[in-house]
Design a protein around this motif. Structure first.
Motif, mmCIF file in Angstrom:
data_model
loop_
_atom_site.group_PDB
_atom_site.id
_atom_site.type_symbol
_atom_site.label_atom_id
_atom_site.label_comp_id
_atom_site.label_asym_id
_atom_site.label_seq_id
_atom_site.Cartn_x
_atom_site.Cartn_y
_atom_site.Cartn_z
ATOM 1 N N UNK A 99 -10.862 2.028 3.142
ATOM 2 C CA UNK A 99 -10.240 1.644 4.464
ATOM 3 C C UNK A 99 -8.926 2.378 4.602
ATOM 4 N N UNK A 100 -8.732 3.049 5.771
ATOM 5 C CA UNK A 100 -7.396 3.532 5.997
ATOM 6 C C UNK A 100 -7.015 2.847 7.253
ATOM 7 N N UNK A 101 -5.509 2.508 7.305
ATOM 8 C CA UNK A 101 -4.857 1.756 8.211
ATOM 9 C C UNK A 101 -3.664 2.649 8.820
ATOM 10 N N UNK A 102 -4.170 2.999 9.889
ATOM 11 C CA UNK A 102 -2.911 3.809 10.701
ATOM 12 C C UNK A 102 -1.881 2.778 11.243
ATOM 13 N N UNK A 104 -4.027 -3.287 18.429
ATOM 14 C CA UNK A 104 -3.263 -2.266 19.149
ATOM 15 C C UNK A 104 -2.257 -3.033 19.901
ATOM 16 N N UNK A 105 -1.144 -2.400 20.110
ATOM 17 C CA UNK A 105 -0.182 -3.223 20.901
ATOM 18 C C UNK A 105 -0.374 -3.578 22.254
ATOM 19 N N UNK A 106 -1.380 -2.770 23.051
ATOM 20 C CA UNK A 106 -1.591 -2.715 24.426
ATOM 21 C C UNK A 106 -2.689 -3.908 24.570
ATOM 22 N N UNK A 107 -3.333 -3.956 23.449
ATOM 23 C CA UNK A 107 -4.699 -4.882 23.562
ATOM 24 C C UNK A 107 -4.258 -6.250 23.334
ATOM 25 N N UNK A 110 2.966 2.422 0.442
ATOM 26 C CA UNK A 110 4.406 2.714 0.305
ATOM 27 C C UNK A 110 5.014 2.528 1.867
ATOM 28 N N UNK A 111 6.313 2.358 1.776
ATOM 29 C CA UNK A 111 7.195 2.191 2.776
ATOM 30 C C UNK A 111 6.970 3.378 4.009
ATOM 31 N N UNK A 112 7.070 4.432 3.313
ATOM 32 C CA UNK A 112 7.087 5.884 3.943
ATOM 33 C C UNK A 112 5.577 6.256 4.561
ATOM 34 N N UNK A 113 4.525 5.465 4.104
ATOM 35 C CA UNK A 113 3.247 6.212 4.481
ATOM 36 C C UNK A 113 2.861 5.832 5.894
ATOM 37 N N UNK A 114 2.354 6.831 6.452
ATOM 38 C CA UNK A 114 1.943 6.591 7.926
ATOM 39 C C UNK A 114 0.442 5.845 7.875
ATOM 40 N N UNK A 115 -0.211 6.060 6.459
ATOM 41 C CA UNK A 115 -1.581 5.442 6.605
ATOM 42 C C UNK A 115 -1.462 4.583 5.390
ATOM 43 N N UNK A 116 -1.784 3.417 5.531
ATOM 44 C CA UNK A 116 -2.064 2.563 4.111
ATOM 45 C C UNK A 116 -3.695 2.705 3.903
ATOM 46 N N UNK A 117 -4.043 2.502 2.685
ATOM 47 C CA UNK A 117 -5.362 2.514 2.044
ATOM 48 C C UNK A 117 -5.778 1.276 1.237
ATOM 49 N N UNK A 137 -4.903 1.185 13.683
ATOM 50 C CA UNK A 137 -6.033 1.507 13.837
ATOM 51 C C UNK A 137 -6.568 1.611 12.525
ATOM 52 N N UNK A 138 -8.012 1.228 12.252
ATOM 53 C CA UNK A 138 -8.627 1.158 11.060
ATOM 54 C C UNK A 138 -9.669 2.263 11.093
#
Lengths: 364, 195
Positions: free
Chosen positions: A258-261, A235-238, A213-220, A266-267
């Motif tokens: 799998x959770x995607x933050x 990650x952006x700095x990598x 969902x668009x508002x989710x912090x973590x996708x699954x 981050x996975x």
């Protein structure tokens, strides 16, 4: 022992017994057959020694395959041919099946893409090439069954939407916001990709649920059967721009989540137990074996497994029984198989979010 | 009729047991070969299944083959190429048409006992790993899968002569790593037997 006088380097290399002699260390033992032969025929030892060095210099170390790797190949192959086998049963059946399958497929396409039946033929011919855009939104509070043009099935949860099109290289591509359970029709030549935000889930043929969902912090992503690959930018700095390695890809197999933050890119992967699993995927079984089962019961069982009601006029199926095996085909494929088995006059449609079986009765 | 020919006949006659036997016998060699072409065990797994399923579907129209393995390898190779082409999205942009060959050969250290020998084997190893990928593939099929040049040509989709040349060139380029004098070799060889 054979006569080896004509042997050149490559003949030694291709000779199993010679390779074994080298790799088992037999060349250190002068009693071994090859050693004896070379001692007695020193003129030929030159080529043999070159071959020995080449064998020593060309070892291949193979990583072990994932547990159950070959068993999966056997099981899925044998499962797939069982499905195919059903198509050569009674005589009346063969011609009928072709008609029903084609019109069945046509039915879905028409249902979702073309409002009027007149465009049927044109639609069917043009679908893969012309890339008819496909869009579904679920504004209701119930789960919406959706048939994709490629034959895959989706259970679209409330407040979710998806679009579907064929990608430039023949890939099947879905854009998803919200939550959906996918059963992807197997086609190794055409990967199936689900885009949700910055996360991409790629499969060849399997079933899984994406929650994004668009508002989710973590996708699954939860995998029910088969395996999927989930990618997202690192990650952006990598990350360095323009570099393909910027993607992190995680492979998931059945019973994994799998959770995607999204913020940290981050996975996190975990095994998921059967109970938690049912929050994400329907309680379908890998295989169904129906033996002389009343047709209405077959439909009911399929519906129940997917958590859907299937509308039908049961009286039409009285005295009508079915013997068939179903495996992990997508929902609509299962329905199509059962409909074909009942007879050419039986098909199904999706109307106002509900699956409805239309039939002229058994064997009609 | 050889055992393989019989197995194949059973398969084309529609015996499921024969299909299971084909999977049991050739699943692993296929997967190992597939790994040299793509770095994705799951894709390989799917393609192998597809190969078997399609062969089963078309079994009635298949010709009698004497060697099954090269035939299966050919099917898998084609499947992987098609899958890769379709999959460009996930392949980095460099030349996708060209199939890689990923075998990295290593040295069997535990059987090497002296420095002279180690140096020579290291040299050969270096040469082999630098071979062009099609030469590597031909070598792999020839010596690890024991295929004839004819079969290699079938698998790689090239002419018989081309296959022969690939092997010949590969071995010729190793020649530099051997000492010129035959006698040196012979001495080395006899030397070993005394250990």
């Amino acid at each position: 022992m054979k006569i080896y006088f004509d042997y050149k380097v490559q003949d030694y290399l291709a000779d199993e017994s010679f390779r074994r002699w080298v790799l088992d260390g037999g060349f250190r033992n002068q009693d071994s057959a090859w050693s004896q032969w070379l001692l007695q025929n020193p003129d030929y030892a030159g080529e043999a020694m070159k071959a020995r060095d080449i064998v020593l210099a060309t070892q291949l170390t193979e990583e072990p395959f994932e547990e159950g790797y070959f068993d999966t190949i056997r099981r899925e192959t044998m499962g797939a041919i069982q499905v195919k086998r059903r198509f050569v049963r009674p005589l009346w059946w063969q011609a009928a099946a072709a008609v029903v399958l084609v019109s069945g497929l046509l039915g879905w396409l028409v249902f979702y893409q073309a409002p009027s039946p007149e465009t049927e033929v044109a639609t069917q011919e043009n679908v893969p090439a012309e890339n008819v855009p496909f869009f579904q939104k679920n504004t209701s509070s119930a789960i919406l069954p959706v048939a994709l043009p490629d034959g895959s099935s989706v259970l679209l949860h409330p407040h979710s939407e998806l679009s579907y099109h064929y990608g430039p290289a023949g890939t099947r591509e879905v854009q998803l916001t919200g939550k959906a359970f996918f059963e992807v029709l197997k086609d190794p030549a055409s990967p199936f990709l689900v885009y949700s935000g910055e996360m991409v889930t790629k499969v060849l043929g399997t079933s899984f649920t994406v929650t994004a969902y668009a508002t989710d912090a973590d996708f699954s992503v939860v995998v029910k059967t088969g395996k999927v690959a989930v990618s997202a930018p690192k990650e952006k700095n990598e990350a360095t721009p323009g570099n393909a390695d910027n993607q992190t890809t995680i492979h998931l197999v059945s019973n994994e989540q799998l959770f995607f933050n999204r913020e940290k890119a981050h996975f996190k992967r975990r095994e998921i137990n059967q109970r938690d699993m049912l929050q994400y995927v329907p309680a379908t079984h890998y295989a169904y074996a129906f033996e002389d089962t009343p047709v209405a019961e077959v439909f009911r069982q399929i519906g129940k497994a997917y958590g859907l009601d299937i509308d039908m006029e049961e009286s039409l199926f009285s005295g009508c029984e079915l013997t068939t095996n179903l495996t992990d085909e997508p929902l609509f494929e299962k329905l199509s198989i059962v409909c074909s088995a009942v007879g050419p006059g039986t098909s199904f449609v999706v109307e106002e979010g509900r699956i409805k079986v239309l039939s002229k009765g058994c064997n009609q | 009729m050889t055992e393989e020919e019989q197995l194949w006949r059973h398969f084309t006659n529609g015996h499921e047991k024969a299909l299971e036997e084909l999977i049991r016998l050739f699943g692993k060699p296929l997967a190992l070969y597939g790994r040299k072409l793509v770095k994705d065990d799951l894709l390989i797994q799917d393609c192998i299944q597809e190969v078997y399923i399609q062969l089963w579907q078309y079994r009635a129209n298949l010709r009698q083959v004497t060697e099954i393995r090269p035939y299966l390898f050919t099917c898998l190779r084609r499947k992987l190429i098609t899958a890769l082409k379709r999959e460009r999205l996930f392949v980095s942009s460099e030349n996708e048409e060209e199939l890689p060959f990923r075998a990295e050969f290593s040295i069997e250290e535990r059987l090497i006992e002296n420095e002279t020998e180690a140096a020579r084997v290291r040299l050969i190893n270096g040469y082999i790993n630098q071979l062009p990928k099609r030469q590597k593939e031909a070598i792999y099929l020839r010596f690890f899968e024991n295929m004839s040049n004819d079969e290699i040509a079938t698998v790689m989709g090239i002419k018989y002569q081309t296959a022969t040349n690939l092997i010949h060139e590969a071995l010729a380029s190793l020649r530099e790593s051997f000492p010129n004098k035959f006698t040196t070799l012979l001495l080395v060889c006899l030397d070993f037997f005394l250990f």
